[in-house]
Design an enzyme around this catalytic site. Structure first.
Site, PDB file in Angstrom:
ATOM      1  N   GLU A   1      -2.989  -5.934  16.317  1.00 12.34           N
ATOM      2  CA  GLU A   1      -2.442  -4.933  15.824  1.00 12.34           C
ATOM      3  C   GLU A   1      -3.548  -3.771  15.804  1.00 12.34           C
ATOM      4  O   GLU A   1      -3.358  -2.549  15.961  1.00 12.34           O
ATOM      5  CB  GLU A   1      -1.976  -4.934  14.305  1.00 12.34           C
TER       6      GLU A   1
ATOM      7  N   GLU B   1      11.074  -4.644   3.339  1.00 11.30           N
ATOM      8  CA  GLU B   1      11.119  -6.169   3.004  1.00 11.30           C
ATOM      9  C   GLU B   1      10.386  -6.079   1.488  1.00 11.30           C
ATOM     10  O   GLU B   1      11.018  -7.001   0.928  1.00 11.30           O
ATOM     11  CB  GLU B   1      10.099  -6.939   4.086  1.00 11.30           C
TER      12      GLU B   1
ATOM     13  N   LYS C   1       0.733  -1.083  -0.141  1.00  8.68           N
ATOM     14  CA  LYS C   1      -0.035   0.086   0.023  1.00  8.68           C
ATOM     15  C   LYS C   1       0.921   1.332  -0.027  1.00  8.68           C
ATOM     16  O   LYS C   1       0.524   1.994  -0.810  1.00  8.68           O
ATOM     17  CB  LYS C   1      -1.008  -0.058   1.257  1.00  8.68           C
TER      18      LYS C   1
ATOM     19  N   GLY D   1      -4.159  -2.062   5.959  1.00  9.83           N
ATOM     20  CA  GLY D   1      -3.529  -3.158   5.476  1.00  9.83           C
ATOM     21  C   GLY D   1      -4.118  -4.427   5.839  1.00  9.83           C
ATOM     22  O   GLY D   1      -4.620  -5.481   5.239  1.00  9.83           O
ATOM     23  N   ARG D   2      -4.437  -4.673   7.436  1.00 11.46           N
ATOM     24  CA  ARG D   2      -4.945  -5.890   7.965  1.00 11.46           C
ATOM     25  C   ARG D   2      -6.480  -5.961   7.289  1.00 11.46           C
ATOM     26  O   ARG D   2      -6.745  -7.129   7.714  1.00 11.46           O
ATOM     27  CB  ARG D   2      -4.672  -5.855   9.430  1.00 11.46           C
TER      28      ARG D   2
ATOM     29  N   HIS E   1      -3.080 -32.392  20.526  1.00 11.11           N
ATOM     30  CA  HIS E   1      -1.792 -33.263  20.813  1.00 11.11           C
ATOM     31  C   HIS E   1      -0.551 -32.421  21.161  1.00 11.11           C
ATOM     32  O   HIS E   1       0.403 -32.927  21.302  1.00 11.11           O
ATOM     33  CB  HIS E   1      -1.630 -34.224  19.667  1.00 11.11           C
TER      34      HIS E   1
ATOM     35  N   LYS F   1      10.799  -0.454  13.708  1.00  9.66           N
ATOM     36  CA  LYS F   1      11.134   0.215  12.151  1.00  9.66           C
ATOM     37  C   LYS F   1      12.256   1.092  12.083  1.00  9.66           C
ATOM     38  O   LYS F   1      13.176   1.098  11.412  1.00  9.66           O
ATOM     39  CB  LYS F   1       9.657   0.308  11.498  1.00  9.66           C
TER      40      LYS F   1
HETATM   41  C1  G6Q Z   1      -1.596  -3.586   8.578  1.00 12.16           C
HETATM   42  C2  G6Q Z   1      -0.216  -2.898   8.817  1.00 12.16           C
HETATM   43  C3  G6Q Z   1       0.847  -3.478   8.095  1.00 12.16           C
HETATM   44  C4  G6Q Z   1       1.263  -3.291   6.561  1.00 12.16           C
HETATM   45  C5  G6Q Z   1       2.446  -3.798   6.345  1.00 12.16           C
HETATM   46  C6  G6Q Z   1       2.686  -3.718   4.713  1.00 12.16           C
HETATM   47  O1  G6Q Z   1      -2.525  -3.098   8.772  1.00 12.16           O
HETATM   48  O2  G6Q Z   1      -0.319  -1.519   8.219  1.00 12.16           O
HETATM   49  O3  G6Q Z   1       0.919  -4.859   8.516  1.00 12.16           O
HETATM   50  O4  G6Q Z   1       0.160  -4.088   6.101  1.00 12.16           O
HETATM   51  O5  G6Q Z   1       3.626  -3.258   7.065  1.00 12.16           O
HETATM   52  O6  G6Q Z   1       2.508  -2.375   4.404  1.00 12.16           O
HETATM   53  P1  G6Q Z   1       2.400  -1.993   2.942  1.00 12.16           P
HETATM   54  O7  G6Q Z   1       1.140  -2.714   2.036  1.00 12.16           O
HETATM   55  O8  G6Q Z   1       2.696  -0.498   2.875  1.00 12.16           O
HETATM   56  O9  G6Q Z   1       3.876  -2.598   2.383  1.00 12.16           O
END
Ligand code: G6Q
Length: 540
Positions: A354, A216, A210, A267-268, A385, A500
């Site tokens: 989160e 990463e 996003k 994102g989530r 188990h 971060k």
């Molecule tokens: C979710 C967070 C986080 C995000 C990641 C990836 O709600 O904001 O988990 O989705 O850090 O972010 P980008 O999609 O911006 O790479």
């Protein structure tokens, strides 16, 4: 947004505190009787919640209903869907955004709650449909003229967990000619292991970010591009992007196709946007992706009901609050009796922890009560188990949300010792629910089960794209509704920023030292050296 007050100032809070001194004893003879089991059922969007094994009676449920009403939880949910700025902290610098992930699936009943966002979602869906149709018809092929067979999804956090969990859950519905692979971790071994066995000439890479700036993801994209170039392939003819409008990645020239997600989708909460759409559409086909959206939308509509006995997400939210705030449980285990859902709990950990792992109210004051619990889990019967010992006899009470299905996905089941495997699975699920609730008296203390371990059964007929969508939305909505009752902002994630920032500072330092002989002389123990350096840097 409607009124937002701290939960402990609501009249129902004191009443519930009082009731929590003598919660229902599920171990009492006849407490968990057929009439109770029959009555304590809530239905919506194809799911049935059985909550007889929770430590609640009608009085507690009535007070929980009042707590929901007094907090305006459902009104806030409606306002959120209609475009209110739900992601903010009053009077402080904050994200100040709308929260409109539900608009991505508000396609099946008129009128949509927020027409502009739904129109944007439709626009992206149309572009996705065209792309998938081009692949299907052969208008779009790999540069060598063959069809694309594989797609590597590169993304992390919200751009990985939900979509990956849903893809794994729906393998039974996957097109046999297409497969997905995932790279998330910046650990170079993740990319290396995923890329090595692939025929890159027939592989698409879907880069999902996003912000378009996640360390990463950008690093892994570069690794993947290098692998394509080394194989003599042009990344532009293989790479797709899903990113926010105007993000650093929002450059169609770098990609075969680029899709957008919007600022108002966290994102989530983004699985039903193009973040999940591109990968799931490729793997399952457009129709199945639309079925996911249909199920999610049905659950969103069910979440608009004010009566918690008829609103699965609200009921789950308020039972969670009863256990967390009034019965003092720190954690909740989510245990799907479905191997296909084996990564779903990982997604829910993010979605819940989160969102609701917060300590300040939406007015910026310290909260005076507990918020989000520790969420964890594993598929049953495997977990039985492993860690069920603690759930049954440990000193910590772990409320459980069991998820189960009446039918299996593949329909390939057979009788072994007079029962089908699906029956064995469901029998175990029901047995665990009962055992946790009623426990067992025994002369031998080591064989005693205390019982009163609260749990809910979340059941549906079969795990399909539609029920998967509904289950996804059930939890998204549970988490948002809990946040509304707790009066916290469930839509930001400041708590992930500090680590971060420090990592970036360290990396800048290492990059700056790249040509320093002292740095290069540490080859025998580079990590130990880095740790020493770190101590000084963190103090800055
Ligand atoms: C979710 C967070 C986080 C995000 C990641 C990836 O709600 O904001 O988990 O989705 O850090 O972010 P980008 O999609 O911006 O790479």
């Amino acid at each position: 947004m409607p009124d937002r007050l701290p939960m402990d100032t609501l009249p129902a809070f004191a009443a519930l505190n009082d009731l929590a001194r003598r919660p229902l004893d599920l171990t009492a003879p006849g407490a968990l009787n057929p009439a109770r089991i029959k009555a304590m059922v809530c239905q919506g969007a194809g799911f049935t919640l059985h909550y007889a094994a929770q430590r609640v009676d009608d009085t507690v449920l009535d007070r929980l209903q009042e707590l929901a009403d007094q907090s305006g939880a459902v009104d806030q949910f409606l306002a959120m869907q209609q475009g209110a700025i739900a992601n903010r902290i009053d009077g402080q610098e904050s994200e100040n955004r709308q929260v409109l992930h539900t608009a991505t699936r508000d396609l099946f009943t008129e009128p949509p709650r927020e027409p502009k966002a739904t129109a944007q979602a439709r626009g992206e869906l149309d572009r996705l449909a065209t792309f998938l149709a081009d692949l299907d018809s052969g208008r779009l092929t790999a540069p060598n003229g063959e069809t694309f067979t594989d797609l590597v999804n590169i993304g992390i956090g919200g751009s990985d967990l939900g979509p990956r969990a849903v893809y794994l859950a729906l393998q039974a519905f996957r097109r046999p000619d297409r497969q997905i692979h995932f790279i998330a971790n910046v650990d170079p071994d993740d990319a290396a292991a995923v890329l090595a066995p692939l025929d890159l000439s027939r592989t698409l890479v879907n880069v999902v970010s996003k912000s378009g700036s996640t360390l990463e993801t950008l690093t892994n994209e570069e690794l993947a591009r290098t692998a394509f170039l080394s194989a003599g392939l042009d990344p532009r003819q293989h790479f797709l992007a899903v990113t926010g409008e105007h993000s650093p990645m929002d450059n169609p020239d770098h990609y075969l196709r680029a899709f957008h997600m919007f600022d108002y989708i966290g994102g989530r909460y983004s699985t039903t946007s193009m973040v999940g759409g591109v990968m799931l559409g490729f793997a399952l086909g457009m129709e199945s992706f639309l079925d996911i959206l249909k199920g999610a939308h049905a659950m969103d509509r069910a979440a608009e009901t004010r009566a918690l006995r008829h609103n699965p997400a609200l009921l789950l939210a308020l039972l969670g609050i009863w256990n967390r705030n009034f019965l003092d449980c720190d954690t909740v285990a989510i245990l799907p009796y479905s191997q296909a859902l084996h990564r779903f709990t990982a997604h829910l950990q993010q979605c819940d922890m989160e969102s609701n792992g917060k300590s300040i109210t939406r007015q910026g004051a310290a909260v005076g009560y507990h918020t989000g619990p520790i969420v964890w889990g594993e598929a049953g019967t495997n977990g039985q188990h492993a860690f069920y010992q603690l759930i049954h006899q440990g000193t910590t009470t772990v409320p459980v949300e069991f998820i189960g299905f009446r039918q299996c996905q593949y329909g390939r089941d057979r009788q072994v010792q007079a029962t089908f495997s699906q029956e064995k699975l469901v029998a175990n699920l029901l047995a665990q629910s009962l055992a946790l609730a009623i426990g067992q008296a025994h002369a031998n203390p080591n064989k005693r089960f205390p019982g009163n371990r609260p749990n809910t059964l979340i059941l549906a007929d079969r795990l399909t794209p539609e029920s998967m969508g509904a289950l996804l939305a059930l939890y998204e909505n549970k988490v948002a509704l809990q946040g509304f009752v707790w009066n916290i902002n469930s839509f930001d994630q400041e708590g992930v920023q500090l680590g971060k920032l420090l990592a970036t500072r360290l990396l800048d330092h290492f990059a700056g030292q790249r040509n320093d002989p002292a740095y290069n002389g540490q080859a025998s123990d580079p990590l130990g050296w880095a740790l020493l350096e770190t101590t000084g840097l963190l103090a800055k």
